[in-house]
Design a protein around this motif. Structure first.
Motif, PDB file in Angstrom:
ATOM      1  N   GLU A 199       0.832  -1.209   0.000  1.00 36.27           N
ATOM      2  CA  GLU A 199       0.000   0.000   0.000  1.00 36.27           C
ATOM      3  C   GLU A 199       0.865   1.257   0.000  1.00 36.27           C
ATOM      4  N   ALA A 200       1.944   1.233   0.776  1.00 39.29           N
ATOM      5  CA  ALA A 200       2.841   2.393   0.835  1.00 39.29           C
ATOM      6  C   ALA A 200       3.543   2.609  -0.504  1.00 39.29           C
ATOM      7  N   LEU A 201       3.981   1.539  -1.127  1.00 41.11           N
ATOM      8  CA  LEU A 201       4.625   1.643  -2.431  1.00 41.11           C
ATOM      9  C   LEU A 201       3.662   2.183  -3.484  1.00 41.11           C
ATOM     10  N   GLU A 202       2.432   1.752  -3.410  1.00 42.21           N
ATOM     11  CA  GLU A 202       1.415   2.237  -4.362  1.00 42.21           C
ATOM     12  C   GLU A 202       1.193   3.734  -4.194  1.00 42.21           C
ATOM     13  N   TYR A 203       1.154   4.188  -2.953  1.00 44.53           N
ATOM     14  CA  TYR A 203       0.992   5.619  -2.697  1.00 44.53           C
ATOM     15  C   TYR A 203       2.190   6.404  -3.237  1.00 44.53           C
ATOM     16  N   TYR A 204       3.378   5.901  -2.960  1.00 44.00           N
ATOM     17  CA  TYR A 204       4.602   6.593  -3.372  1.00 44.00           C
ATOM     18  C   TYR A 204       4.707   6.695  -4.889  1.00 44.00           C
ATOM     19  N   ILE A 205       4.407   5.607  -5.572  1.00 42.92           N
ATOM     20  CA  ILE A 205       4.518   5.574  -7.033  1.00 42.92           C
ATOM     21  C   ILE A 205       3.383   6.339  -7.707  1.00 42.92           C
ATOM     22  N   LYS A 206       2.282   6.523  -7.004  1.00 40.24           N
ATOM     23  CA  LYS A 206       1.134   7.243  -7.559  1.00 40.24           C
ATOM     24  C   LYS A 206       1.497   8.667  -7.984  1.00 40.24           C
ATOM     25  N   PHE A 207       2.440   9.282  -7.297  1.00 36.50           N
ATOM     26  CA  PHE A 207       2.860  10.639  -7.655  1.00 36.50           C
ATOM     27  C   PHE A 207       3.428  10.667  -9.078  1.00 36.50           C
ATOM     28  N   ILE A 208       4.155   9.615  -9.438  1.00 36.76           N
ATOM     29  CA  ILE A 208       4.713   9.524 -10.785  1.00 36.76           C
ATOM     30  C   ILE A 208       3.608   9.231 -11.792  1.00 36.76           C
ATOM     31  N   ARG A 209       2.789   8.253 -11.481  1.00 33.83           N
ATOM     32  CA  ARG A 209       1.720   7.857 -12.401  1.00 33.83           C
ATOM     33  C   ARG A 209       0.721   8.995 -12.646  1.00 33.83           C
ATOM     34  N   ASP A 210       0.536   9.851 -11.639  1.00 29.16           N
ATOM     35  CA  ASP A 210      -0.410  10.975 -11.774  1.00 29.16           C
ATOM     36  C   ASP A 210       0.259  12.225 -12.350  1.00 29.16           C
ATOM     37  N   GLY A 211       1.526  12.109 -12.709  1.00 27.32           N
ATOM     38  CA  GLY A 211       2.211  13.237 -13.338  1.00 27.32           C
ATOM     39  C   GLY A 211       2.625  14.346 -12.379  1.00 27.32           C
ATOM     40  N   LEU A 212       2.662  14.041 -11.085  1.00 32.69           N
ATOM     41  CA  LEU A 212       3.039  15.047 -10.092  1.00 32.69           C
ATOM     42  C   LEU A 212       4.539  15.021  -9.789  1.00 32.69           C
ATOM     43  N   SER A 213       5.212  13.958 -10.226  1.00 33.91           N
ATOM     44  CA  SER A 213       6.655  13.807 -10.029  1.00 33.91           C
ATOM     45  C   SER A 213       7.294  13.317 -11.319  1.00 33.91           C
ATOM     46  N   PRO A 214       8.482  13.808 -11.633  1.00 37.59           N
ATOM     47  CA  PRO A 214       9.189  13.271 -12.796  1.00 37.59           C
ATOM     48  C   PRO A 214       9.662  11.853 -12.492  1.00 37.59           C
ATOM     49  N   GLU A 215       9.945  11.078 -13.517  1.00 32.95           N
ATOM     50  CA  GLU A 215      10.444   9.721 -13.343  1.00 32.95           C
ATOM     51  C   GLU A 215      11.966   9.795 -13.302  1.00 32.95           C
ATOM     52  N   ILE A 216      12.538   9.620 -12.117  1.00 29.73           N
ATOM     53  CA  ILE A 216      13.986   9.794 -11.924  1.00 29.73           C
ATOM     54  C   ILE A 216      14.584   8.546 -11.298  1.00 29.73           C
ATOM     55  N   TYR A 217      15.753   8.145 -11.822  1.00 29.22           N
ATOM     56  CA  TYR A 217      16.372   6.906 -11.368  1.00 29.22           C
ATOM     57  C   TYR A 217      17.809   7.041 -10.877  1.00 29.22           C
ATOM     58  N   ASP A 218      18.341   8.234 -10.839  1.00 34.99           N
ATOM     59  CA  ASP A 218      19.705   8.356 -10.317  1.00 34.99           C
ATOM     60  C   ASP A 218      19.832   9.610  -9.457  1.00 34.99           C
ATOM     61  N   ASP A 219      20.817   9.583  -8.574  1.00 33.03           N
ATOM     62  CA  ASP A 219      21.002  10.653  -7.598  1.00 33.03           C
ATOM     63  C   ASP A 219      21.330  11.998  -8.234  1.00 33.03           C
ATOM     64  N   ALA A 220      22.151  11.971  -9.273  1.00 35.71           N
ATOM     65  CA  ALA A 220      22.547  13.226  -9.906  1.00 35.71           C
ATOM     66  C   ALA A 220      21.330  13.960 -10.460  1.00 35.71           C
ATOM     67  N   ALA A 221      20.470  13.240 -11.149  1.00 35.11           N
ATOM     68  CA  ALA A 221      19.264  13.847 -11.720  1.00 35.11           C
ATOM     69  C   ALA A 221      18.322  14.334 -10.629  1.00 35.11           C
ATOM     70  N   ARG A 222      18.272  13.599  -9.545  1.00 34.41           N
ATOM     71  CA  ARG A 222      17.410  13.982  -8.419  1.00 34.41           C
ATOM     72  C   ARG A 222      17.894  15.290  -7.815  1.00 34.41           C
ATOM     73  N   GLY A 223      19.209  15.402  -7.601  1.00 33.61           N
ATOM     74  CA  GLY A 223      19.770  16.624  -7.047  1.00 33.61           C
ATOM     75  C   GLY A 223      19.583  17.806  -7.974  1.00 33.61           C
ATOM     76  N   GLU A 224      19.768  17.581  -9.260  1.00 34.67           N
ATOM     77  CA  GLU A 224      19.605  18.656 -10.238  1.00 34.67           C
ATOM     78  C   GLU A 224      18.151  19.129 -10.292  1.00 34.67           C
ATOM     79  N   ALA A 225      17.217  18.217 -10.196  1.00 31.46           N
ATOM     80  CA  ALA A 225      15.798  18.570 -10.281  1.00 31.46           C
ATOM     81  C   ALA A 225      15.374  19.497  -9.152  1.00 31.46           C
ATOM     82  N   ILE A 226      15.869  19.226  -7.949  1.00 27.82           N
ATOM     83  CA  ILE A 226      15.467  20.058  -6.816  1.00 27.82           C
ATOM     84  C   ILE A 226      16.216  21.382  -6.825  1.00 27.82           C
ATOM     85  N   GLN A 227      17.494  21.378  -7.229  1.00 28.20           N
ATOM     86  CA  GLN A 227      18.300  22.594  -7.207  1.00 28.20           C
ATOM     87  C   GLN A 227      18.065  23.497  -8.417  1.00 28.20           C
ATOM     88  N   ASN A 228      17.420  22.975  -9.436  1.00 27.95           N
ATOM     89  CA  ASN A 228      17.109  23.786 -10.619  1.00 27.95           C
ATOM     90  C   ASN A 228      15.656  24.241 -10.652  1.00 27.95           C
TER      91      ASN A 228
END
Length: 437
Positions: A249-278
């Motif tokens: 249930e927790a995983l479904e909630y967490y992934i829902k942000f991506i499926r609903d277009g509220l979060s980008p689909e990110i798979y590495d730390d560098a991209a994650r850091g860039e997304a928040i800092q940019n």
């Protein structure tokens, strides 16, 4: 992700240990011979008189953000101990473990180095670390009772202590105050629930910007939500919790942000850091160890702050801490211990906190860390300790964590249902856990 030791490499490590034990000049002194109670404080301690050059110790770590502060501490230690020099080596996370593997097989481990809960069993069980038990027992400066017992236990193998806690960390909710102000939304606080988080992410997703980052990440991502929902990653009897309905249930909630277009689909730390800092996303989950980097970032310092994580059934934030270890075959066990003893003392732990390097694990030192930073509400990281959950680990974490992580990936990409991916992760994880002694 972290590199693993294949079976052949494990055999090579054991052979290296046996070989080293046969070399008189590489074998560390016995615990009784090597242990010597300190006679003075770190400032007062004088290095033994020698006719040669000062001893140089290598100190290996993986976080460049901490390097400057640790260099300051090393300089101060060198001044108090003129017979010892500290050479700090910084290597990125993945490359760090590759470097240690090479050092373990080649007999050239750093003298002192950071240890992690994922890796302690491998290095301790293969006799790659110096046993610090008696040294700690005889020390007047390094006292394990001053550190959280949960962290001490991480670095204890078969009743012997192979590293001393260096720090601790929790995960916080970083948010863009400017974006919240523009959307006329109240800032996150300790009373936020999962519903509050989702509503804010939805309101903030507009004009090409995302409301939140829910990347494919365990410690700084879905692990926290699993425990907030009453689920688990590993049970007390060493079984996978991925097939627990609460975990799914927790995983479904967490992934829902991506499926609903509220979060980008990110798979590495560098991209994650860039997304928040940019400014690509308004919210994100990052550990306390990012503090110095975020403080130095002009955009983050101007626009962001941090709050406790939201709650569901309960509040939870993943709690972990690094340890300082010494190589089993260091040529300078006395000097290496003197340095680790300093890093583990009240003096060293307070200094680490004052410099804002990390949240020192020593009793009472966290307050100094909070005082070291006036840019962000870093008290949030310390407040979460009272309900924090130790980062899930076992003897084979280094094996099952990566395999389970990969098994979950199809759920994040939308190629598989969360339930199916989670059950696959549980099966893989249980197969690994079944091999533990």
């Amino acid at each position: 992700m972290k590199r693993r030791l294949p079976i052949l490499l494990m055999v090579m490590i054991i052979m290296a240990v046996l070989s080293a034990c046969g070399q008189g000049n590489n074998t560390p002194k016995s615990t009784e011979e090597a242990t010597k109670a300190p006679e003075a404080t770190a400032e007062e301690t004088k290095a033994p008189e020698t006719s040669g050059e000062p001893v140089t110790l290598t100190y290996a770590m993986w976080d460049a953000n901490q390097a400057k502060g640790i260099r300051t501490m090393a300089d101060e230690f060198e001044k108090a101990n003129p017979g010892i020099k500290i050479d700090i080596e910084v290597t990125g996370w993945s490359e760090y473990w590759t470097m240690l593997e090479a050092g373990a097989t080649g007999g050239s481990l750093p003298d002192v180095f950071w240890m992690h809960s994922n890796e302690i069993y491998r290095y301790a069980s293969n006799n790659m670390l110096l046993d610090l038990t008696d040294r700690l027992k005889n020390s007047t400066k390094a006292d394990l009772s001053k550190f959280p017992e949960g962290l001490n236990q991480i670095y204890n193998f078969e009743g012997k202590q192979y590293a001393v806690p260096k720090d601790f960390d929790t995960i916080g909710l970083w948010y863009n105050k400017t974006m919240f102000d523009e959307a006329k939304l109240e800032y996150p606080n300790e009373n936020w629930t999962w519903d509050d988080l989702y509503k804010a992410a939805k309101a903030l997703t507009k004009d090409g910007k995302y409301g939140i980052l829910t990347p494919f990440h365990n410690q700084e991502g879905y692990y926290n939500f699993v425990y907030q929902n009453g689920g688990t990653i590993i049970s007390a009897d060493k079984k996978s919790g991925y097939d627990d309905p609460k975990t799914i249930e927790a995983l479904e909630y967490y992934i829902k942000f991506i499926r609903d277009g509220l979060s980008p689909e990110i798979y590495d730390d560098a991209a994650r850091g860039e997304a928040i800092q940019n400014g690509v996303a308004a919210m994100g989950f990052f550990g306390s160890w990012n503090l110095s980097g975020f403080t130095a970032n002009e955009f983050m310092a101007k626009n962001f702050d941090v709050a406790p994580l939201p709650k569901k059934e309960k509040q939870a934030s993943i709690f972990n801490g690094l340890g300082n270890a010494i190589a089993f075959n260091t040529k300078h066990p006395e000097e290496a211990w003197k340095f680790v003893e300093y890093l583990s003392s009240k003096e060293g732990q307070d200094r680490q906190a004052e410099l804002g390097i990390a949240i020192s694990a020593y009793e009472g030192a966290a307050d100094l860390w909070v005082s070291s930073n006036t840019t962000f509400n870093v008290q949030a990281f310390v407040d979460m300790v009272k309900y924090a959950v130790i980062r899930p680990y076992s003897n084979t974490t280094a094996v099952w964590e990566d395999k389970a992580y990969e098994a979950l990936k199809p759920a994040f990409t939308g190629k598989q249902s969360v339930e199916e991916a989670a059950k696959n992760a549980a099966k893989i994880m249980n197969e690994s856990l079944a091999t533990e002694k």
